[in-house]
Design a protein around this motif. Sequence first.
Motif, mmCIF file in Angstrom:
data_model
loop_
_atom_site.group_PDB
_atom_site.id
_atom_site.type_symbol
_atom_site.label_atom_id
_atom_site.label_comp_id
_atom_site.label_asym_id
_atom_site.label_seq_id
_atom_site.Cartn_x
_atom_site.Cartn_y
_atom_site.Cartn_z
ATOM 1 N N TRP A 3 52.572 2.185 63.270
ATOM 2 C CA TRP A 3 53.424 3.172 63.941
ATOM 3 C C TRP A 3 53.185 4.585 63.385
ATOM 4 O O TRP A 3 53.222 4.783 62.175
ATOM 5 N N HIS A 4 52.931 5.531 64.279
ATOM 6 C CA HIS A 4 52.747 6.935 63.867
ATOM 7 C C HIS A 4 53.098 7.843 65.046
ATOM 8 O O HIS A 4 53.057 7.408 66.195
ATOM 9 N N PRO A 5 53.434 9.100 64.754
ATOM 10 C CA PRO A 5 53.859 10.012 65.823
ATOM 11 C C PRO A 5 52.703 10.871 66.365
ATOM 12 O O PRO A 5 51.652 10.979 65.726
ATOM 13 N N HIS A 6 52.940 11.461 67.536
ATOM 14 C CA HIS A 6 52.082 12.535 68.057
ATOM 15 C C HIS A 6 52.960 13.554 68.756
ATOM 16 O O HIS A 6 54.000 13.190 69.317
ATOM 17 N N ARG A 7 52.527 14.805 68.738
ATOM 18 C CA ARG A 7 53.182 15.845 69.549
ATOM 19 C C ARG A 7 52.151 16.894 69.958
ATOM 20 O O ARG A 7 51.313 17.283 69.164
ATOM 21 N N LEU A 30 56.250 7.873 69.254
ATOM 22 C CA LEU A 30 55.638 7.046 68.207
ATOM 23 C C LEU A 30 54.848 5.959 68.913
ATOM 24 O O LEU A 30 55.291 5.442 69.938
ATOM 25 N N HIS A 31 53.686 5.601 68.367
ATOM 26 C CA HIS A 31 52.990 4.451 68.941
ATOM 27 C C HIS A 31 52.216 3.705 67.872
ATOM 28 O O HIS A 31 52.063 4.165 66.746
ATOM 29 N N LYS A 32 51.754 2.519 68.249
ATOM 30 C CA LYS A 32 50.862 1.757 67.378
ATOM 31 C C LYS A 32 49.900 1.002 68.276
ATOM 32 O O LYS A 32 50.187 0.731 69.445
HETATM 33 FE FE FE2 Z 1 47.771 7.618 67.757
#
Ligand code: FE2
Length: 283
Positions: A59-63, A103-105
Amino acid sequence: MTTSTVSRLIRAQRAVEGDGFVVRRPFPTPALSHLDPFLLFDHMGPMQFEPGKGVGTPWHPHRGFETVTYLLEGDMEHQDSLGNRGALRSGDTQWMTAARGVLHKEGPSPASQAAGGRVHGLQLWVNLPARMKMDPPAYQDLQAESNARRIEPGATIRVIAGTLFHLQGPGRTHTPIAYAHVTLDAGHSVRTALPAGQRALLYPMTGAVRIGETQVDEGIMAELAGDELSFEGVAERSEVILLSGEPIGEPVARYGPFVMNTEAELRQAFQDFDHGKFGVPLD
Ligand code: FE2
């Protein structure tokens, strides 16, 4: 129309992502931060993993931009904090517009993790203009069958987004982007007009092609000049990605998974992440 030539060659560097995923990365590198409107180009594999040894990204974020994952071979699963969940198989694309934040993984499917499997794919980061960076996040699951496709002697052409080779792909883009994958046999060539005013990049994921007098080998990215492209396969079989995108022409402030226009916006992204504004992991 002017015949396309190679204006520069960019050799991919090796990098390690996520839980130990080795990728080939033409950019970003210390020498080349981005190629507007593209922010990152990661070539994963081809590789074979043993049962239980598949790796993904937790799991980690992006913007502030979009992540576009295209799988040539393999069987992956992805999940995001909006509740989207999907499987990605050969020829499928996951087009995630992170925009103001998600957030995605992603990683091998449980079945391929159990049995072992192969991975060969590409992750591309596409920038969003300032006016769209804080839009609600969105998601497109583009299955292989939906790609625009044409079979020619010695070549299979698939278009995922935009118009190339007189084919229009199914992907919805926020700025003008075109994305194609061509499988090419030795001695065969294909031809396409390149969209006017866009930056065009060609990358053989395997094999090699010739553009005019210049040979472009596996793991090397060619930036193109001119708007009438023809390339010929010089390896037994080549898997070639062709990308084109209209430069956004805005300042880029980036750190890790966030890409904004200013340092203040980057600091805000970290604060928002710390305050849980990107959602929560779902398992
Ligand atoms: Fe990613």
